[in-house]
Design a protein around this motif. Structure first.
Motif, PDB file in Angstrom:
ATOM      1  N   ASN A  14      34.774  27.093 118.139  1.00 15.66           N
ATOM      2  CA  ASN A  14      33.823  26.978 119.245  1.00 15.66           C
ATOM      3  C   ASN A  14      34.398  26.192 120.418  1.00 15.66           C
ATOM      4  O   ASN A  14      35.591  25.823 120.433  1.00 15.66           O
ATOM      5  N   TYR A  15      33.561  25.916 121.393  1.00 19.52           N
ATOM      6  CA  TYR A  15      33.993  25.280 122.643  1.00 19.52           C
ATOM      7  C   TYR A  15      34.606  23.898 122.409  1.00 19.52           C
ATOM      8  O   TYR A  15      35.428  23.426 123.209  1.00 19.52           O
ATOM      9  N   LEU A 137      26.260  29.790 124.474  1.00 21.26           N
ATOM     10  CA  LEU A 137      27.582  29.278 124.801  1.00 21.26           C
ATOM     11  C   LEU A 137      27.775  27.830 124.375  1.00 21.26           C
ATOM     12  O   LEU A 137      28.876  27.297 124.473  1.00 21.26           O
ATOM     13  N   ARG A 138      26.700  27.206 123.951  1.00 22.25           N
ATOM     14  CA  ARG A 138      26.746  25.849 123.423  1.00 22.25           C
ATOM     15  C   ARG A 138      25.795  25.781 122.230  1.00 22.25           C
ATOM     16  O   ARG A 138      24.810  26.529 122.176  1.00 22.25           O
ATOM     17  N   SER A 251      26.598  26.910 132.291  1.00 24.03           N
ATOM     18  CA  SER A 251      26.960  25.595 131.771  1.00 24.03           C
ATOM     19  C   SER A 251      27.167  24.593 132.905  1.00 24.03           C
ATOM     20  O   SER A 251      26.742  23.437 132.813  1.00 24.03           O
ATOM     21  N   THR A 271      30.796  15.571 121.465  1.00 21.26           N
ATOM     22  CA  THR A 271      32.014  16.332 121.732  1.00 21.26           C
ATOM     23  C   THR A 271      33.165  15.379 121.943  1.00 21.26           C
ATOM     24  O   THR A 271      33.100  14.514 122.816  1.00 21.26           O
ATOM     25  N   GLU A 277      36.407  22.068 127.308  1.00 20.98           N
ATOM     26  CA  GLU A 277      35.031  22.262 127.787  1.00 20.98           C
ATOM     27  C   GLU A 277      34.994  23.330 128.873  1.00 20.98           C
ATOM     28  O   GLU A 277      34.584  23.076 129.989  1.00 20.98           O
ATOM     29  N   ASP A 278      35.551  24.505 128.571  1.00 15.34           N
ATOM     30  CA  ASP A 278      35.520  25.564 129.570  1.00 15.34           C
ATOM     31  C   ASP A 278      34.070  25.916 129.871  1.00 15.34           C
ATOM     32  O   ASP A 278      33.223  25.879 129.013  1.00 15.34           O
ATOM     33  N   ASP A 280      32.099  28.573 130.411  1.00 16.81           N
ATOM     34  CA  ASP A 280      31.333  29.601 129.709  1.00 16.81           C
ATOM     35  C   ASP A 280      32.216  30.328 128.708  1.00 16.81           C
ATOM     36  O   ASP A 280      32.639  31.453 128.953  1.00 16.81           O
ATOM     37  N   ALA A 281      32.485  29.684 127.582  1.00 18.63           N
ATOM     38  CA  ALA A 281      33.328  30.318 126.567  1.00 18.63           C
ATOM     39  C   ALA A 281      32.770  30.046 125.190  1.00 18.63           C
ATOM     40  O   ALA A 281      32.035  29.136 124.984  1.00 18.63           O
TER      41      ALA A 281
END
Length: 281
Positions: A14-15, A137-138, A251, A271, A277-278, A280-281
């Motif tokens: 994940n992110y 996305l999160r 985001s 985190t 912390e891109d 939108d990924a």
């Protein structure tokens, strides 16, 4: 069935760089379709099950395309552009399939509307399916939107007497529009609530399978229960947000607004500094 291979295919990072599984989303989609069928509407269950299946296909096949070095389109514009050039992506299949399924769901409702209103309802359903996916996305973000919406749509209506509601259904297995809308909302609320803690703790994520199916269920419930001005307003809002997402990072917007940031971060794990912390990924 090669279960170890399937588990490996569903594994993601994940992110924050933590391992998660998309099995959560597949389970949510299956529970949603099952709950809808048990509530009495096989037609709605088939629509939502097919939406989840399209999402799961995207979850599984897109990474394979990436590993094979094939071009992968991103965003609605990218998938539609690929379609215009004669290339069908998994996202393009969703862009075609989910609106078609949404139209079937709108047309199969008790006392179905006709013409423009069926099309408007289908736009709302397909838009909600896409919007839920854009929010996934999160950890917990999509569920924090789905759960309150489903809960509000699950509240019983005190307007029509029970017999009048039954008569209005004209033989539909779920009764009238209001009753079928409540059934859809409850069918979405139960698996969404069950998935919230694992999602927040980053043990799993909805992926396209879970997010698309939950969003479609909430949208379909809204088309059954909300009055026309509310439905049209929601449709306009969903379309506007979808178009905005092509240019703006959700985001980044959430991070800039303290109230949204507080809601978005509630219940989420810390985190680590330096993690990716891109936007939108």
């Amino acid at each position: 069935m090669n279960w170890p291979a399937l588990r490996s295919e569903l594994r993601r990072t994940n992110y924050a760089g933590r391992p998660v599984t998309l099995a959560e989303g597949a389970a949510v989609s299956a529970l949603l379709a099952t709950g809808t069928a048990l509530a009495g509407s096989r037609r709605d269950a088939l629509v939502l099950g097919a939406v989840g299946a399209l999402g799961l296909a995207d979850d599984l096949l897109e990474p394979r395309q990436r590993r094979a070095g094939r071009p992968v389109a991103k965003g609605l514009r990218g998938h539609l552009g690929a379609l215009c050039s004669g290339r069908l992506t998994t996202g393009g299949a969703k862009a075609l399939g989910i609106p078609a399924l949404a139209l079937l769901g709108a047309a199969a409702a008790p006392r179905p509307r006709h013409g423009a209103m069926v099309a408007a309802d289908a736009i709302l359903v397909a838009g909600c399916a896409n919007l839920a996916n854009l929010l996934d996305l999160r950890p917990g973000r999509a569920l924090k939107a789905v759960i309150p919406a489903a809960a509000a749509l699950a509240v019983p209506s005190a307007s029509a007497p029970a017999r009048g509601r039954r008569d209005a259904g004209q033989g539909h297995p779920c009764g009238d529009r209001d009753a079928s809308g409540r059934a859809l909302a409850i069918a979405a609320l139960v698996p969404a609530a069950a998935a919230l803690l694992p999602d927040l703790r980053e043990h799993g994520m909805l992926g396209d399978a879970g997010a698309n199916a939950l969003g479609a269920a909430v949208g379909l419930a809204a088309t059954r229960r909300a009055p026309r001005p509310v439905r049209l307003g929601l449709t306009g809002l969903v379309v506007a947000l979808t178009l905005a997402s092509e240019r703006v990072s959700f985001s980044a917007v959430i991070d800039r607004i303290p109230a949204l940031r507080a809601v978005d971060s509630w219940g989420r794990r810390h985190t680590p500094s330096g993690s990716a912390e891109d936007p939108d990924a």
